[in-house]
Design a protein around this motif. Sequence first.
Motif, PDB file in Angstrom:
ATOM      1  N   TYR A 214      35.239  29.782  54.366  1.00 42.03           N
ATOM      2  CA  TYR A 214      36.412  29.411  55.563  1.00 42.03           C
ATOM      3  C   TYR A 214      38.045  29.551  54.595  1.00 42.03           C
ATOM      4  O   TYR A 214      38.685  30.220  54.634  1.00 42.03           O
ATOM      5  N   LEU A 215      37.887  28.711  53.715  1.00 41.04           N
ATOM      6  CA  LEU A 215      39.183  28.350  52.821  1.00 41.04           C
ATOM      7  C   LEU A 215      39.342  29.548  52.132  1.00 41.04           C
ATOM      8  O   LEU A 215      40.528  30.046  51.800  1.00 41.04           O
ATOM      9  N   LEU A 216      38.226  30.028  51.550  1.00 38.78           N
ATOM     10  CA  LEU A 216      38.286  31.335  50.584  1.00 38.78           C
ATOM     11  C   LEU A 216      39.088  32.499  51.366  1.00 38.78           C
ATOM     12  O   LEU A 216      39.704  33.227  51.189  1.00 38.78           O
ATOM     13  N   LYS A 217      38.476  32.660  52.549  1.00 40.85           N
ATOM     14  CA  LYS A 217      39.057  33.623  53.651  1.00 40.85           C
ATOM     15  C   LYS A 217      40.388  33.587  53.964  1.00 40.85           C
ATOM     16  O   LYS A 217      41.410  34.518  53.807  1.00 40.85           O
ATOM     17  N   ARG A 218      40.628  32.270  54.355  1.00 44.29           N
ATOM     18  CA  ARG A 218      42.225  32.062  54.700  1.00 44.29           C
ATOM     19  C   ARG A 218      43.070  32.498  53.590  1.00 44.29           C
ATOM     20  O   ARG A 218      44.140  32.794  53.508  1.00 44.29           O
ATOM     21  N   GLU A 219      42.558  32.109  52.288  1.00 44.64           N
ATOM     22  CA  GLU A 219      43.615  32.117  51.247  1.00 44.64           C
ATOM     23  C   GLU A 219      43.721  33.497  50.966  1.00 44.64           C
ATOM     24  O   GLU A 219      44.851  34.015  50.529  1.00 44.64           O
ATOM     25  N   MET A 220      42.608  34.091  50.819  1.00 44.09           N
ATOM     26  CA  MET A 220      42.668  35.679  50.604  1.00 44.09           C
ATOM     27  C   MET A 220      43.418  36.445  51.869  1.00 44.09           C
ATOM     28  O   MET A 220      44.291  37.403  51.268  1.00 44.09           O
TER      29      MET A 220
ATOM     30  N   PHE B 205      48.406  39.472  53.019  1.00 43.22           N
ATOM     31  CA  PHE B 205      49.727  39.485  53.992  1.00 43.22           C
ATOM     32  C   PHE B 205      50.881  39.443  53.048  1.00 43.22           C
ATOM     33  O   PHE B 205      51.697  40.415  53.480  1.00 43.22           O
ATOM     34  N   ASP B 206      50.927  38.649  51.882  1.00 41.92           N
ATOM     35  CA  ASP B 206      51.951  38.544  51.267  1.00 41.92           C
ATOM     36  C   ASP B 206      52.249  39.855  50.441  1.00 41.92           C
ATOM     37  O   ASP B 206      53.265  40.060  50.121  1.00 41.92           O
ATOM     38  N   LEU B 207      51.350  40.323  50.194  1.00 44.67           N
ATOM     39  CA  LEU B 207      51.361  41.472  49.151  1.00 44.67           C
ATOM     40  C   LEU B 207      52.129  42.634  49.971  1.00 44.67           C
ATOM     41  O   LEU B 207      52.555  43.499  49.114  1.00 44.67           O
ATOM     42  N   LYS B 208      52.150  42.649  51.218  1.00 44.63           N
ATOM     43  CA  LYS B 208      52.675  43.740  51.892  1.00 44.63           C
ATOM     44  C   LYS B 208      53.928  43.457  52.220  1.00 44.63           C
ATOM     45  O   LYS B 208      55.003  44.354  52.622  1.00 44.63           O
ATOM     46  N   ASP B 209      54.591  42.305  51.733  1.00 43.32           N
ATOM     47  CA  ASP B 209      56.131  41.984  51.854  1.00 43.32           C
ATOM     48  C   ASP B 209      56.880  42.677  50.449  1.00 43.32           C
ATOM     49  O   ASP B 209      56.864  42.280  49.606  1.00 43.32           O
ATOM     50  N   ALA B 210      57.636  43.622  51.147  1.00 44.98           N
ATOM     51  CA  ALA B 210      58.762  44.098  50.393  1.00 44.98           C
ATOM     52  C   ALA B 210      59.492  43.247  49.425  1.00 44.98           C
ATOM     53  O   ALA B 210      60.195  43.603  48.390  1.00 44.98           O
ATOM     54  N   ARG B 211      59.873  42.204  49.932  1.00 50.61           N
ATOM     55  CA  ARG B 211      60.725  41.214  49.114  1.00 50.61           C
ATOM     56  C   ARG B 211      60.324  40.613  48.160  1.00 50.61           C
ATOM     57  O   ARG B 211      60.992  39.734  47.320  1.00 50.61           O
ATOM     58  N   ILE B 212      58.932  40.615  48.005  1.00 51.04           N
ATOM     59  CA  ILE B 212      58.380  39.841  46.962  1.00 51.04           C
ATOM     60  C   ILE B 212      58.192  40.628  45.662  1.00 51.04           C
ATOM     61  O   ILE B 212      57.957  42.004  45.722  1.00 51.04           O
ATOM     62  N   ASP B 213      58.794  40.176  44.675  1.00 42.06           N
ATOM     63  CA  ASP B 213      59.005  40.899  43.200  1.00 42.06           C
ATOM     64  C   ASP B 213      57.504  41.304  42.756  1.00 42.06           C
ATOM     65  O   ASP B 213      56.744  40.817  43.139  1.00 42.06           O
ATOM     66  N   GLN B 214      57.413  42.413  42.084  1.00 40.53           N
ATOM     67  CA  GLN B 214      56.459  43.198  41.391  1.00 40.53           C
ATOM     68  C   GLN B 214      55.762  42.111  40.485  1.00 40.53           C
ATOM     69  O   GLN B 214      54.382  42.072  40.453  1.00 40.53           O
TER      70      GLN B 214
ATOM     71  N   ASN C 242      47.674  39.318  42.860  1.00 43.16           N
ATOM     72  CA  ASN C 242      46.425  40.144  42.880  1.00 43.16           C
ATOM     73  C   ASN C 242      45.444  39.452  41.805  1.00 43.16           C
ATOM     74  O   ASN C 242      44.274  39.625  41.962  1.00 43.16           O
ATOM     75  N   GLU C 243      45.861  38.903  40.887  1.00 42.63           N
ATOM     76  CA  GLU C 243      45.051  38.233  40.189  1.00 42.63           C
ATOM     77  C   GLU C 243      44.162  37.042  40.463  1.00 42.63           C
ATOM     78  O   GLU C 243      43.251  36.962  40.382  1.00 42.63           O
ATOM     79  N   ARG C 244      45.132  36.298  41.243  1.00 38.24           N
ATOM     80  CA  ARG C 244      44.563  35.204  42.052  1.00 38.24           C
ATOM     81  C   ARG C 244      43.508  35.630  43.068  1.00 38.24           C
ATOM     82  O   ARG C 244      42.478  35.209  43.181  1.00 38.24           O
ATOM     83  N   TYR C 245      43.899  36.750  43.769  1.00 39.13           N
ATOM     84  CA  TYR C 245      43.054  37.415  44.584  1.00 39.13           C
ATOM     85  C   TYR C 245      41.427  37.538  44.276  1.00 39.13           C
ATOM     86  O   TYR C 245      40.629  37.476  44.644  1.00 39.13           O
ATOM     87  N   LYS C 246      41.768  38.228  42.695  1.00 42.12           N
ATOM     88  CA  LYS C 246      40.312  38.912  42.075  1.00 42.12           C
ATOM     89  C   LYS C 246      39.698  37.561  41.684  1.00 42.12           C
ATOM     90  O   LYS C 246      38.304  37.452  42.242  1.00 42.12           O
ATOM     91  N   ILE C 247      40.139  36.497  41.370  1.00 42.67           N
ATOM     92  CA  ILE C 247      39.410  35.078  41.396  1.00 42.67           C
ATOM     93  C   ILE C 247      38.778  34.653  42.512  1.00 42.67           C
ATOM     94  O   ILE C 247      37.574  34.429  42.715  1.00 42.67           O
ATOM     95  N   LEU C 248      39.644  34.553  43.574  1.00 41.23           N
ATOM     96  CA  LEU C 248      39.128  34.117  44.920  1.00 41.23           C
ATOM     97  C   LEU C 248      38.014  35.003  45.360  1.00 41.23           C
ATOM     98  O   LEU C 248      36.920  34.574  45.961  1.00 41.23           O
ATOM     99  N   PHE C 249      38.129  36.141  45.238  1.00 42.26           N
ATOM    100  CA  PHE C 249      37.019  37.123  45.839  1.00 42.26           C
ATOM    101  C   PHE C 249      35.693  36.931  44.937  1.00 42.26           C
ATOM    102  O   PHE C 249      34.824  37.041  45.395  1.00 42.26           O
ATOM    103  N   SER C 250      35.893  36.917  43.722  1.00 42.53           N
ATOM    104  CA  SER C 250      34.456  36.759  42.765  1.00 42.53           C
ATOM    105  C   SER C 250      33.930  35.435  43.296  1.00 42.53           C
ATOM    106  O   SER C 250      32.660  35.457  43.448  1.00 42.53           O
ATOM    107  N   LEU C 251      34.651  34.198  43.840  1.00 41.93           N
ATOM    108  CA  LEU C 251      34.334  33.121  44.189  1.00 41.93           C
ATOM    109  C   LEU C 251      33.448  33.418  45.510  1.00 41.93           C
ATOM    110  O   LEU C 251      32.466  33.150  45.904  1.00 41.93           O
ATOM    111  N   PHE C 252      34.174  34.273  46.281  1.00 42.92           N
ATOM    112  CA  PHE C 252      33.713  34.352  47.743  1.00 42.92           C
ATOM    113  C   PHE C 252      32.511  35.237  47.780  1.00 42.92           C
ATOM    114  O   PHE C 252      31.598  34.831  48.661  1.00 42.92           O
TER     115      PHE C 252
END
Length: 77
Positions: free
Chosen positions: A16-22, A27-36, A43-53
């Motif tokens: 559940y926690l991993l799903k929420r974080e991912m 959601f935040d990756l779609k925000d145009a205001r966030i710097d590349q 994205n790196e954090r997502y990859k780590i979380l997904f490998s745990l998931f």
Amino acid sequence: MLGLLIDDREREELEYLLKREMDEILFDLKDARIDQIVKRAMNERYKILFSLFRRFASHKECLKYMKNSNDKKEKYE
């Protein structure tokens, strides 16, 4: 290599926690205001979380959180 012994309830909580974080990252990756640079770190954090998931979740659940080449969430429901 490290091992971890958890019961079903703890596994469900971790899943559940991993799903929420991912979901938050997707959601935040779609925000145009966030710097590349920040998005690249997210994205790196997502990859780590997904490998745990992947270690906890079923194949069907993993498919829901796989990212395609356009960095969008694929839906297999």
